[in-house]
Structure formats: C-alpha cells, structure tokens
Enzyme design. Structure first.
Site, mmCIF file in Angstrom:
data_model
loop_
_atom_site.group_PDB
_atom_site.id
_atom_site.type_symbol
_atom_site.label_atom_id
_atom_site.label_comp_id
_atom_site.label_asym_id
_atom_site.label_seq_id
_atom_site.Cartn_x
_atom_site.Cartn_y
_atom_site.Cartn_z
ATOM 1 N N VAL A 120 0.843 -1.194 0.000
ATOM 2 C CA VAL A 120 0.000 0.000 0.000
ATOM 3 C C VAL A 120 0.879 1.245 0.000
ATOM 4 O O VAL A 120 1.842 1.337 0.767
ATOM 5 C CB VAL A 120 -0.940 0.010 1.228
ATOM 6 C CG1 VAL A 120 -1.818 1.256 1.219
ATOM 7 C CG2 VAL A 120 -1.809 -1.240 1.245
ATOM 8 N N LYS B 2 -2.951 0.538 -4.070
ATOM 9 C CA LYS B 2 -2.645 -0.812 -3.593
ATOM 10 C C LYS B 2 -2.151 -1.666 -4.745
ATOM 11 O O LYS B 2 -2.729 -1.658 -5.832
ATOM 12 C CB LYS B 2 -3.875 -1.453 -2.945
ATOM 13 C CG LYS B 2 -3.571 -2.783 -2.248
ATOM 14 C CD LYS B 2 -4.715 -3.218 -1.351
ATOM 15 C CE LYS B 2 -4.364 -4.480 -0.582
ATOM 16 N NZ LYS B 2 -5.451 -4.885 0.341
ATOM 17 N N ASP C 1 -12.050 -7.712 9.535
ATOM 18 C CA ASP C 1 -10.736 -7.256 10.011
ATOM 19 C C ASP C 1 -10.861 -5.896 10.705
ATOM 20 O O ASP C 1 -10.039 -5.006 10.500
ATOM 21 C CB ASP C 1 -9.756 -7.177 8.844
ATOM 22 C CG ASP C 1 -8.300 -7.133 9.289
ATOM 23 O OD1 ASP C 1 -8.015 -7.584 10.421
ATOM 24 O OD2 ASP C 1 -7.453 -6.660 8.509
#
Length: 256
Positions: free
Chosen positions: A39, A54, A149
C-alpha cells in the site's frame, strides 16, 4: 521459512518513491505491506490529489487464486458508497501487475492514538466512536458485506469523524450462504466489542492483575457491561445490528 522470507525481500520490494504509474500516479511513500498487498501514498499528478494505491505483491501475482482475490476486492470496493469508507477511484494493470487506487483518508488510526500517543478516551467518547463504527457496520451488513478485520489500525479518526479502511479480508455473501453469514457477522460484532474494550482501557490507571479480567479491572455501568458481554460472546450473542444499536443507546444514556 528462510527461503520464503528471502523471496519476499527480493521480489516484493516496494516501488521507489517518485515512480509514476499509468502516466498519472506518482508514488510518494510505501505505507505498509500486508499479507498479499503493498500500500502506497501517491499523488494524481493530473489532478494534484493524494490517493492511496494498492499493489498485488509480485510473489502473489503469479498465483491465479491471489489474482482472483485481488479482483474480488476491487469489485467489492466498487459496490461500496459510504462517506466513512474510502471510495474506489481507478484500476489498471502494468506488465501483468495489478493495481487499484482509492481515496486517501487523513487522520490517525486508533492504534496510534492509544498505544503511541497514549490518548485517553472517556466512556462517552468511546461509545460515541463505537456508534459511528456501528453505523458503518450496519451499512455493510445490510448489503451482506462483512469486513472481517475491524481492528484499531484499520479505524482512522479525523476531527472526531471515524473511517473504516482495509477491505482486504472483506467478503460479500449471498442470502443462501446462511452459515457463513452467521459466522462473519459474529466476527464483526466481536471485533466491535474488542475495539470498545481497547478504548475503555485508555483511561485505566490501576495496576493490571496477573490473571485479572476487564470485568475486574474496569468500572463500568451495567449497561456498558452488558453491551460488551454480548458483543464478546460472554452472554447471549447479538443477532442483528438493530439490537446492538438499542443497547448502545442505553449505554450512552447511562454515562451522560
């Protein structure tokens, strides 16, 4: 193990600062390396706008499974339109290497605020931030999108406004995938509770007991305690975000 690490060092080296991709995006710096992506902070030299770029790691780009996963992440981001989630901007492939560009969100992540700046959050501040995070989760779950996440490094705060980033592990399911929906929903709820716990501990001044639990160490209202217990699966788990919202509102009222 050593050979695997050597391959990463040799083939997954970040792009150099100043490199221009697709005649448009200038690499400013590498922000980090995840499980399968690199990233970067970049600048759109045509619009003079900062973005996040990304890149699928070169060692992963050779595997069809990883390429498919990267494309699924792009497809997912294209379907998300929320002011507190970075929007999708662009995608391209150069020499077989896949990239995509998304909005850059200014601010500091909660991990930096808690563990490096040691910023304290009152109960009310913590609950208000969780309220914002829940609103984002509500938006995602209504579309059967599960982040999977939700952690302090993936939550950015800018002037009290919270944003959720990093959808590398996120997945959009179909109504037929009931069992996986149930599992992923509870994972997001647990992560929400864990984030709240981290925020509440920011004001803890006591000495941590060797085997002490948060129930022993933190002084919380019964409404906040119930909210945490259910989010963390200690008591009856929440089945819907609406029930969390009800208990969260009661918890906020209990500390004001």
């Amino acid at each position: 193990m050593a050979l695997k690490l050597l391959k990463k060092l040799l083939f997954d080296r970040p792009l150099k600062n100043g490199v221009i991709l697709n005649h448009q995006y200038k690499i400013e710096e590498c922000l980090g390396m995840g499980g399968y992506g690199l990233v970067y902070l970049c600048t759109d030299i045509l619009a003079q706008t900062p973005y996040v770029l990304k890149q699928l790691r070169p060692t992963k780009a050779k595997k069809e499974k990883e390429k498919v996963r990267f494309q699924q992440e792009i497809k997912l981001l294209k379907n998300i339109h929320h002011p507190q989630i970075p929007g999708f901007i662009d995608e391209f492939i150069i020499d077989g290497q896949a990239y995509y560009v998304m909005q850059f969100i200014e601010g500091e992540n909660i991990e930096e605020l808690l563990f490096f700046r040691k910023q304290p959050f009152t109960e009310l501040m913590a609950l208000q931030l969780i309220s914002q995070l829940l609103e984002i989760i509500e938006y995602l779950h209504d579309r059967l999108i599960f982040h999977s996440d939700i952690r302090t490094p993936n939550i950015i705060i800018n002037d009290g406004r919270l944003c959720l980033i990093d959808f590398g592990l996120a997945k959009q399911l179909t109504p037929e995938e009931m069992e996986e929906i149930k599992v992923r929903k509870q994972d997001d709820f647990f992560d929400l509770g864990e984030t709240l716990l981290f925020l509440l501990y920011s004001q803890y001044k006591g000495k941590k007991k060797k085997n002490g639990t948060w129930l022993e160490e933190l002084t919380l209202t019964k409404e906040v305690t119930l909210l945490l217990k259910r989010l963390l699966g200690i008591e009856e788990e929440y089945q819907h975000t609406a029930s969390i919202r009800e208990d969260l509102n009661r918890a906020i009222q209990s500390v004001t």
